[in-house]
Write a protein that holds these residues in place. Structure first.
Motif, PDB file in Angstrom:
ATOM      1  N   THR A 364       0.806  -1.237   0.000  1.00  0.00           N
ATOM      2  CA  THR A 364       0.000   0.000   0.000  1.00  0.00           C
ATOM      3  C   THR A 364       0.834   1.279   0.000  1.00  0.00           C
ATOM      4  N   GLY A 365       2.147   1.136   0.261  1.00  0.00           N
ATOM      5  CA  GLY A 365       2.990   2.331   0.329  1.00  0.00           C
ATOM      6  C   GLY A 365       2.893   3.064   1.652  1.00  0.00           C
ATOM      7  N   GLY A 366       2.205   2.498   2.639  1.00  0.00           N
ATOM      8  CA  GLY A 366       2.060   3.132   3.948  1.00  0.00           C
ATOM      9  C   GLY A 366       2.043   2.092   5.037  1.00  0.00           C
ATOM     10  N   TYR A 367       1.942   2.555   6.282  1.00  0.00           N
ATOM     11  CA  TYR A 367       1.898   1.641   7.416  1.00  0.00           C
ATOM     12  C   TYR A 367       0.497   1.040   7.546  1.00  0.00           C
ATOM     13  N   PRO A 368       0.378  -0.127   8.205  1.00  0.00           N
ATOM     14  CA  PRO A 368      -0.946  -0.744   8.396  1.00  0.00           C
ATOM     15  C   PRO A 368      -1.882   0.198   9.160  1.00  0.00           C
ATOM     16  N   GLY A 369      -3.117   0.349   8.651  1.00  0.00           N
ATOM     17  CA  GLY A 369      -4.115   1.175   9.311  1.00  0.00           C
ATOM     18  C   GLY A 369      -3.928   2.660   9.091  1.00  0.00           C
ATOM     19  N   SER A 370      -2.995   3.034   8.237  1.00  0.00           N
ATOM     20  CA  SER A 370      -2.745   4.463   7.978  1.00  0.00           C
ATOM     21  C   SER A 370      -3.035   4.769   6.509  1.00  0.00           C
ATOM     22  N   VAL A 371      -3.700   5.904   6.278  1.00  0.00           N
ATOM     23  CA  VAL A 371      -4.023   6.291   4.894  1.00  0.00           C
ATOM     24  C   VAL A 371      -2.896   7.123   4.283  1.00  0.00           C
ATOM     25  N   GLU A 372      -1.993   7.617   5.148  1.00  0.00           N
ATOM     26  CA  GLU A 372      -0.896   8.445   4.634  1.00  0.00           C
ATOM     27  C   GLU A 372       0.158   7.567   3.964  1.00  0.00           C
ATOM     28  N   LYS A 373       0.684   8.079   2.863  1.00  0.00           N
ATOM     29  CA  LYS A 373       1.745   7.370   2.151  1.00  0.00           C
ATOM     30  C   LYS A 373       3.088   7.725   2.792  1.00  0.00           C
ATOM     31  N   GLU A 374       3.939   6.725   2.939  1.00  0.00           N
ATOM     32  CA  GLU A 374       5.271   6.931   3.484  1.00  0.00           C
ATOM     33  C   GLU A 374       6.256   7.274   2.357  1.00  0.00           C
ATOM     34  N   PRO A 375       7.326   8.019   2.652  1.00  0.00           N
ATOM     35  CA  PRO A 375       8.340   8.269   1.613  1.00  0.00           C
ATOM     36  C   PRO A 375       9.006   6.958   1.195  1.00  0.00           C
ATOM     37  N   PRO A 376       9.532   6.888  -0.040  1.00  0.00           N
ATOM     38  CA  PRO A 376      10.132   5.625  -0.523  1.00  0.00           C
ATOM     39  C   PRO A 376      11.269   5.113   0.362  1.00  0.00           C
TER      40      PRO A 376
END
Length: 902
Positions: A364-376
């Motif tokens: 998903t490009g993010g942490y579980p349960g989070s809608v925010e995308k993490e940097p690569p």
């Protein structure tokens, strides 16, 4: 001084003294020569001239002149004082003290001589003499603050703290009410804190607290004041006041772990072994939740709960702690969490947690349960953590897969290559580890830490010459190897010494190990200047701590390693003595003429090469040692750069005993100390000292295979000795007969039965089986085949390890290497050794030693095959003609990274 001279020469004599004190040595020498033209036998002038020459590195002339001066004027306190100064400059402190005492017999009230004597007594820990000298100084000059303080410190060091307190109080009684003035407040405050710490140490906490509050206005260091106060409150059991004060300290520094520990102690929530009840865990959780709200930017308040929380609560807290650090990209995250891997079950939770984060980031490009995308970069740091996690658990294949994936994701991060190098080192591929470390170094040539890491890997791979060239990149130009010595770079000298020892170059190894020992002698010497400085500047608490540190200096790990390495070198020299020149000539004469000619040519070439290297080094050193003004700094040339003279000794065991005494005194709780003591004393035929070593081994760890080896070997040796004849032998024999029943392992058993019992107890352990097998061969040489079979029948059982998500081999690489050497040398069964090597190559596929299929040794042979195939027309090269392989056997364009500019 110079009282027997006429006025003109007496003034010249004063000029000599002044020139010596201001380091104008040529001027002083000229004045001395002027006096000696008229009075050639004037003792004090001869002595001062000698002292001046000593400062100009003309030691032999200096000693000759001082002794001549003393002979001419034996009743001059100046001559004796100068003689003492000469000995002091050469670190001959005991001789210097004798000279000072002789000077004081002639002039008992000489302040300068008394002061110099007190410094030497403090250095040599002659504490009774130190107290006596300091009392004399105080009597002569009671209006001098330093004399009061020195007398108090002398009593404190002599284990008389209450007397020291009385002296300090007497000194305070001589001061005015408005003391101290503004420019002395800091020094006076330090003296008061020292006095209060003395009261606490002597067991008067109530009086210490009263004094602390009374003198609060005169103390400048408010942080030290609060820390001293809270320490006293804890000793008095006033925990409520202590709690309040610790909370105040936390507002000043919320990242100080000692303050949190103290707060827990005040609340009754401190555990020595880290074990807490469920109720205590709940209370601790509540405490740290409240503290986290108050100090939301503190990392300590978030990290400490991970030590006591369990199961789901630990999982939740760990995830909250890890997530922001992965996002931020903190390379030291694994080092921070590493201690948790020793807590049962926590390594599994951490592994599962980070794997879940990895899967979520990939999907998903993010942490579980989070809608925010993490940097690569977050995924890369997650893979980086997982590689270290699997490396810690012994799953090197998975660790290398994860780190390769991280490198493929972001090939410009230096830490990735350093960690891959570390994984390969643990897996046994030391050559590839060194290559990867060098790859990391080339990516940032200005990073000293990465350079040092690379040097360490090269030394572990026995690439000493290359390691030296790499290490000196960060030293000053010129005499670079001496520069490493001057910087006291002990980790380098230890690693270099170990490498030389593995390669059998005992002279070079000893040179490195003894260099470390010399550094510790220099550190001991360095304390000399602080005896007067600390009393003058009133840093008394730190001074006493420094003296205590110096007293236990030789228990430091680096000194222990160096001393153990030197002893092993001397043992090897004793077991395999060097051949004399006549023996070498005899061997040469037995060779056929063709081989003799080749050997002579080889020796001539080696000498020419060594001479050429020395000339090049001298030229570089000479060029670098010329300053802008054209002056040349001449450094003393090392007469024995390769340690050849160090190994040409008559009695290696006597040299080994010097270092063994230091180990026995300062590292008596270390198993290796007593193992070496046993080896040295058995070779010296010191039976009772060897027995003492065994008793220590049994006390420290009776189940260690090396302890068992020493025990059985010792009594096997005793049983083979002839019947005692002399009274001394009978006395020793009586002690042995009395001590033998005290060993429970031998109680009512023969040595063979004791060995079999040990095997039954530790049947599953490889190293214990190897020890039993070696002893079986020693006790019954005809059962060599049975001993070999005992080793070869060992099973490499898979055992569960926290965090590994599966079972891991119970055998360790270094243990298997030790067993292979045992089979090859002690048991002398090359066929069994080769079979063991083949078997271990399957378990340790990256091991260079065993020739594992995935090691760089196998890779390089495969690379040669590719190149041969390419020469025959097969596709073996890439488009750029580069056939280099990565350290784990995969074709990659790693060399391209060297062209990157970070």
């Amino acid at each position: 001084m110079g009282a027997s001279l006429p006025p003109k020469e007496a003034n010249l004599f004063k000029l000599i003294v002044k020139s010596y004190e201001t380091k104008q040595y040529k001027k002083g020498l000229k004045a001395a020569d002027t006096i000696l033209k008229k009075f050639p036998d004037h003792g004090e002038t001869l002595a001062m001239k000698g002292l001046t020459l000593n400062c100009m590195d003309r030691k032999s002339e200096a000693y000759e002149l001082v002794r001549l001066g003393l002979k001419n004027d034996l009743k001059s306190h100046v001559c004796w004082h100068v003689y003492g100064l000469l000995y002091r400059s050469d670190r001959e402190y005991r001789e210097a003290i004798k000279c000072y005492r002789n000077a004081l017999r002639i002039d008992p009230d000489n302040i300068e001589i008394l002061r110099d004597l007190s410094l030497l007594q403090a250095q040599m820990r002659d504490l009774e003499g130190f107290v006596e000298t300091r009392q004399q100084l105080l009597t002569l000059k009671p209006n001098h603050r330093m004399n009061w303080i020195g007398f108090a410190v002398a009593h404190h060091l002599n284990s008389n703290g209450s007397k020291a307190v009385d002296i300090l109080e007497a000194y305070e009684g001589t001061l005015d009410d408005d003391y101290p003035p503004e420019n002395e407040r800091c020094e006076h405050g330090e003296m008061l804190l020292y006095k209060i710490s003395l009261l606490e140490e002597c067991g008067f906490p109530e009086r210490a607290l009263e004094e602390l509050h009374k003198k609060e206005s005169k103390m400048v260091d408010k942080l030290a004041f609060k820390e001293q106060e809270v320490s006293i409150l804890l000793k008095l059991g006033r925990f409520e006041e202590g709690e309040r004060l610790f909370r105040v300290l936390l507002t000043m520094n919320p990242d100080n772990y000692r303050y949190y520990e103290g707060l827990q102690r005040c609340l009754g929530l401190c555990s020595e072994n880290g074990q807490y009840t469920a109720d205590e865990i709940d209370r601790l959780e509540t405490l740290y939740r409240a503290l986290a709200q108050q100090y939301n930017r503190s990392s300590a308040v978030k990290r400490i709960p991970l030590d006591f929380l369990r199961d789901d609560k630990f999982r939740e807290a760990a995830e909250n702690y890890i997530r922001p650090l992965l996002t931020k990209g903190v390379p030291s995250l694994f080092s921070d969490l590493h201690p948790l891997y020793d807590h049962p079950g926590k390594a599994d939770i951490l592994g599962e947690l980070v794997l879940k984060l990895e899967q979520s980031l990939k999907s998903t490009g993010g942490y579980p349960g989070s809608v925010e995308k993490e940097p690569p970069s977050t995924l890369m740091w997650t893979l980086f953590y997982l590689a270290q996690h699997y490396d810690r658990c012994g799953k090197y294949d998975i660790a290398l897969t994860k780190i390769d994936e991280a490198i493929e994701h972001t090939p410009t991060v230096i830490d990735l290559y350093s960690v891959k190098s570390r994984v390969l080192k643990h897996a046994g591929d030391l050559t590839a580890a060194a290559a990867l470390a060098d790859e990391a170094r080339c990516m940032d040539l200005a990073d000293r830490y990465v350079n040092s890491e690379c040097v360490k890997r090269m030394l572990q791979a026995d690439q000493v010459t290359l390691a030296e060239k790499t290490a000196v990149l960060f030293t000053k130009d010129g005499d670079q190897h001496n520069n490493l010595y001057d910087m006291q770079c002990m980790w380098y000298e230890l690693a270099s010494g170990e490498s030389y020892f593995r390669q059998g170059e005992l002279g070079r190894a000893l040179k490195k190990f003894l260099a470390v020992e010399k550094h510790y002698a220099d550190i001991t010497e360095d304390q000399f200047d602080f005896h007067s400085y600390c009393l003058r500047k009133m840093t008394l608490r730190t001074y006493v701590e420094m003296l205590k540190f110096q007293d236990r200096l030789h228990s430091h790990a680096y000194f222990r390693k160096a001393a153990c390495g030197a002893i092993r070198c001397y043992l090897k020299l004793y077991d395999s003595p060097l051949k004399s020149a006549s023996e070498e000539d005899d061997e040469m004469s037995k060779l056929p003429p063709s081989q003799k000619k080749k050997l002579k040519q080889k020796l001539r070439k080696a000498e020419a090469r060594a001479k050429k290297e020395a000339d090049v080094k001298n030229e570089e050193s000479n060029a670098a040692n010329v300053t802008k003004s054209g002056k040349r700094h001449v450094k003393p040339v090392d007469p024995d750069p390769h340690g050849e003279k160090l190994i040409q000794i008559e009695d290696p065991l006597a040299e080994a005993s010097k270092y063994l005494k230091l180990l026995l005194k300062h590292s008596s709780d270390c198993l290796e100390t007593h193992l070496l003591s046993f080896e040295v004393n058995m070779r010296k035929q010191k039976i009772l000292l060897a027995l003492q070593a065994i008793k220590y081994l049994m006390r420290l760890d009776a189940d260690d295979p090396k302890s068992h080896l020493c025990l059985i070997k010792f009594f096997h040796k005793i049983d083979s000795l002839p019947t005692p004849v002399t009274d001394t032998e009978k006395l020793i024999w009586g002690v042995l007969e009395a001590e033998r029943p005290t060993f429970s392992q031998l109680h009512g058993k023969s040595l063979i039965d004791a060995n079999n019992t040990f095997l039954e107890k530790h049947r599953e352990s490889l190293m214990h089986r190897a020890a039993v097998a070696e002893l079986l061969y020693v006790l019954e040489p005809n059962k060599k085949a049975e001993a070999v079979k005992l080793i070869l029948d060992s099973a490499n059982d898979l055992v569960p390890i926290d965090g590994a998500q599966g079972n891991v081999s119970s055998w360790k690489l270094n243990d298997c290497i030790t067993v292979h050497k045992l089979l090859e040398t002690t048991l002398a069964d090359r066929d069994a050794a080769s079979r063991w090597k083949v078997r271990c190559a399957e378990y340790f596929s990256y091991s260079i030693y065993f020739g594992g299929i995935q090691s760089s040794a196998a890779t390089s042979s495969a690379n040669n095959q590719i190149q041969k195939s390419a020469a025959n027309g097969a596709v073996g090269l890439n488009a750029d003609g580069d056939s280099s392989l990565s350290s784990n056997g995969r074709l990659e364009k790693l060399n391209a990274l060297k062209d990157l500019h970070i």
